[in-house]
Design a protein around this motif. Structure first.
Motif, short mmCIF file in Angstrom:
data_model
loop_
_atom_site.label_atom_id
_atom_site.label_comp_id
_atom_site.label_asym_id
_atom_site.label_seq_id
_atom_site.Cartn_x
_atom_site.Cartn_y
_atom_site.Cartn_z
N UNK A 52 10.89 1.73 3.75
CA UNK A 52 11.01 2.09 5.16
C UNK A 52 9.64 2.07 5.83
N UNK A 53 8.64 2.58 5.13
CA UNK A 53 7.28 2.56 5.68
C UNK A 53 6.78 1.13 5.85
N UNK A 54 7.00 0.30 4.83
CA UNK A 54 6.56 -1.09 4.90
C UNK A 54 7.29 -1.83 6.02
N UNK A 90 13.29 -5.60 4.54
CA UNK A 90 14.61 -5.63 5.18
C UNK A 90 15.68 -6.10 4.20
N UNK A 91 15.41 -7.17 3.47
CA UNK A 91 16.39 -7.69 2.51
C UNK A 91 16.62 -6.69 1.38
N UNK A 144 5.48 -3.51 9.36
CA UNK A 144 5.62 -4.93 9.68
C UNK A 144 6.24 -5.14 11.06
N UNK A 145 7.23 -4.31 11.39
CA UNK A 145 7.87 -4.42 12.71
C UNK A 145 6.88 -4.08 13.82
N UNK A 146 6.12 -3.02 13.64
CA UNK A 146 5.14 -2.62 14.66
C UNK A 146 4.10 -3.72 14.88
N UNK A 183 0.81 -1.22 0.00
CA UNK A 183 0.00 0.00 0.00
C UNK A 183 0.85 1.27 0.00
N UNK A 184 1.93 1.34 0.79
CA UNK A 184 2.77 2.55 0.68
C UNK A 184 3.31 2.75 -0.73
#
Length: 671
Positions: free
Chosen positions: A421-423, A464-465, A427-429, A313-314
């Protein structure tokens, strides 16, 4: 005890399964105009979408699902794609070469990519085979039992529809929606005598082929001006234990793993489809391929829709705003405004529908515990330690974590691919929400993934990758200029550093996770099968008559009789069978059959002829799996102990075979 099936024996079948998953989708994308790494990376998702639609359609038409019928359906899809490509003039459109990068990779770059893919994919495959032991070693996890028996039913019935095709798993008492595309493709793969080795081989294909192909394609479109990020991607992917190892072993959620593995290739197709430099014909043609890929992600597992939304979506918002702004500047203001408003309303409508859709609500209502603090989850994310079970830390992934942080800084500095970065942040949150305190109100947002941190964590890996690959490429370029050496040498030394600093691409951790549900006793989630017991189950096809129906406590191993020996069982899965009072009676009080007429009535109703007994106790040192719901079948001892009926009923039992602490008995007490 049998030596089992070796990996060399199933190598032809494994290669055939890889081709089965890649070739149909590649043919469709290539006919539509996609080329190179983009077509290769998006192909498995497209194949999955085609297979899912075909399986549902064949069931409605009464056509059996076989290798031949699936091949004919895939051929038809490729022919239609070819006709569309020819009509639009996109099959040979030169822009198809550049949608996956500003230029095609040079021969030397392709050679380096082949080497890194061989290293990264090879390590993933080798650690999985090492942890599993042999090709037909049964995984011992809750979901594994369901998927293996479901796979057997698809093979036997020729019905792979996600709309009720797995009804036999519920004793035909229910025919719910259940994602069966993974089962569909694995069931028809040639070269496998049993479903266990087919399922285990699919793990290799998911990790070493589908996952890496998608990541490589995504790296090519995210970093189109440079080849190094693409070349480094397979090695970076192999440094993570979170996926595929955790997904295909500890969780044993192959359908979810398939959906996740298809995500990178699908996002790559999304980027390529919405590139502003293409003609409307190329946009339309690639959009058709993208539609198949999205269908594949969602049909593989419905949570894939939310995974795609979280990560894409971002990106989608950025690309659409750019396109609409471009159309607005070209004077097509009404079209731009209409598309923008329509898209927003459509997105809201879809969201409203999904949030009120009963299957989605049932997933979100899944109750799962969490930790009192977010700190353990943050630590696990930093070193890539599994967010499920308790594993000994034998290796860490700090070096790639540092590359990810460098990638974040560079992305923000370059103002390029900031959607990553947004994605990543999203995902981390969500991962931390799932892993953290249960009373957190926002934790409901993690419900789209069963509120399971170890599932959401797999989505973290994709951005991340990509960020680490971008940082690695920049670092190589910087060191090349400073040291005045060839970039190939710097890249090679970076790969060596990654291997060394991650303890051999996390070899010990990868093997530990895989073995924990296959070969490392006691089994992580509780031991169901001892080695001698597996051999007894494999003999059951010859030991028992063809019309045998075996009753046994599910968590003691009886469901394995179905897919390993073809013997009918009362309980084909570990979860309770809905709307089956007779099964409930047997679960709760079969051991009272000599005194309770209702028990024998249930035995006769279900046609039980044999009983599977197991004396392996929770306290026997093997951490035997325990289920409070099935106490009527727990620790049965037909030889004069619990459930035997006493000395007067000794004639009701005849021992047929035994292995380890398990045994199979002929039961005639209720005749």
């Amino acid at each position: 005890m049998s030596e089992g099936v070796g990996w060399l024996t199933v190598l032809p079948g494994t290669l055939a399964l890889a081709v089965l998953w890649v070739l149909p989708g590649y043919a469709v994308l290539r006919a539509l105009g996609a080329r190179g790494l983009l077509a290769l990376g998006g192909a498995p998702a497209v194949t999955t979408g085609i297979a899912g639609v075909l399986a549902i359609g064949y069931d409605l038409l009464g056509v059996p699902w076989t290798l031949l019928t699936s091949a004919l359906g895939a051929l038809l899809a490729a022919v239609v794609a070819g006709l569309v490509g020819a009509a639009l003039g996109t099959t040979r459109d030169p822009s198809g070469v550049t949608v996956a990068g500003e230029r095609a990779l040079r021969h030397t770059e392709r050679g380096w990519l082949a080497l890194t893919w061989l290293l990264g994919g090879g390590v993933l495959a080798a650690t999985m085979t090492t942890g599993m032991g042999r090709a037909d070693q049964p995984p011992q996890a809750w979901d594994a039992v369901f998927h293996l028996n479901a796979l057997w039913f698809v093979r036997e019935s020729g019905n792979a529809s996600s709309l009720g095709g797995l009804a036999p798993m519920y004793a035909d008492q229910a025919a719910p929606f259940y994602p069966a595309v993974w089962h569909a493709l694995v069931a028809i793969a040639p070269g496998f005598a049993g479903v266990t080795e087919a399922a285990n081989a699919s793990s290799l294909v998911l990790g070493s082929v589908i996952w890496i192909a998608g990541l490589v394609a995504l790296a090519r479109v995210v970093w189109p001006a440079r080849a190094l990020p693409t070349v480094l991607t397979p090695v970076l992917a192999a440094t993570f234990v979170t996926f595929p190892a955790v997904s295909v072993s500890m969780l044993a959620v192959w359908p979810f793993a398939l959906s996740t593995a298809c995500l990178p290739g699908t996002i790559a197709l999304l980027i390529a489809t919405l590139r502003g430099v293409l003609t409307w014909r190329m946009h339309l043609s690639l959009a058709l391929g993208l539609a198949w890929a999205v269908a594949g992600v969602v049909l593989a597992h419905p949570s894939g829709l939310f995974s795609l939304a979280l990560l894409a979506l971002p990106l989608l918002a950025v690309l659409l705003v750019r396109q609409l702004r471009r159309q607005f500047r070209l004077g097509r203001r009404a079209v731009a405004i209409g598309v923008g408003v329509g898209g927003a309303l459509g997105a809201l409508g879809v969201a409203a529908f999904l949030l009120t859709f009963p299957p989605v609500l049932s997933i979100m209502d899944y109750q799962r515990g969490g930790q009192e603090s977010y700190l353990p989850g943050m630590g696990s994310l930093a070193i890539d330690h599994p967010l499920v079970y308790v594993y000994k830390i034998t290796s860490v992934n700090l070096v790639v974590t540092l590359l990810v942080w460098l990638g974040i800084a560079l992305t923000l500095r370059w103002r390029h691919a900031r959607w990553l970065v947004v994605a990543l942040g999203g995902a981390v949150v969500l991962t931390l929400l799932a892993a953290g305190p249960p009373e957190q109100p926002l934790r409901v947002l993690a419900g789209f993934w069963y509120t399971q941190a170890s599932r959401i964590n797999q989505l973290v890996l994709i951005p991340a990758i990509m960020l680490a690959a971008g940082a690695g490429g920049w670092l190589c370029g910087r060191l090349t200029r400073v040291l005045r050496v060839r970039v190939e040498w710097v890249a090679a030394w970076l790969v060596v550093a990654l291997v060394v600093l991650t303890s051999g691409l996390r070899w010990t951790s990868q093997v530990q996770v895989m073995a924990s549900t296959y070969t490392a006793y006691p089994i992580a989630w509780g031991t169901m099968l001892e080695p001698e017991e597996i051999a007894m189950i494999d003999r059951a096809g010859q030991t028992l008559p063809e019309d045998a129906v075996v009753l046994g406590e599910p968590v003691a191993g009886s469901p394995y009789l179905l897919h390993r020996a073809g013997v009918d069982v009362v309980f084909p899965q570990l979860s309770p069978i809905p709307d089956s009072p007779a099964r409930t009676v047997l679960e709760e009080r079969f051991d009272e059959w000599a005194r309770d007429p209702a028990v024998c009535a249930a035995v006769r109703e279900l046609g039980v002829t044999h009983v599977y007994a197991d004396s392996l106790d929770y306290y026997d040192g093997l951490n035997a799996k325990y289920e409070s719901r099935t106490q009527g079948l727990y620790l049965l001892d037909p030889d004069g102990g619990k459930g035997s009926g006493g000395a007067d009923e000794a004639g009701a039992w005849t021992l047929l075979d035994e292995g380890g602490r398990a045994s199979i008995w002929e039961f005639s007490g209720c005749q």
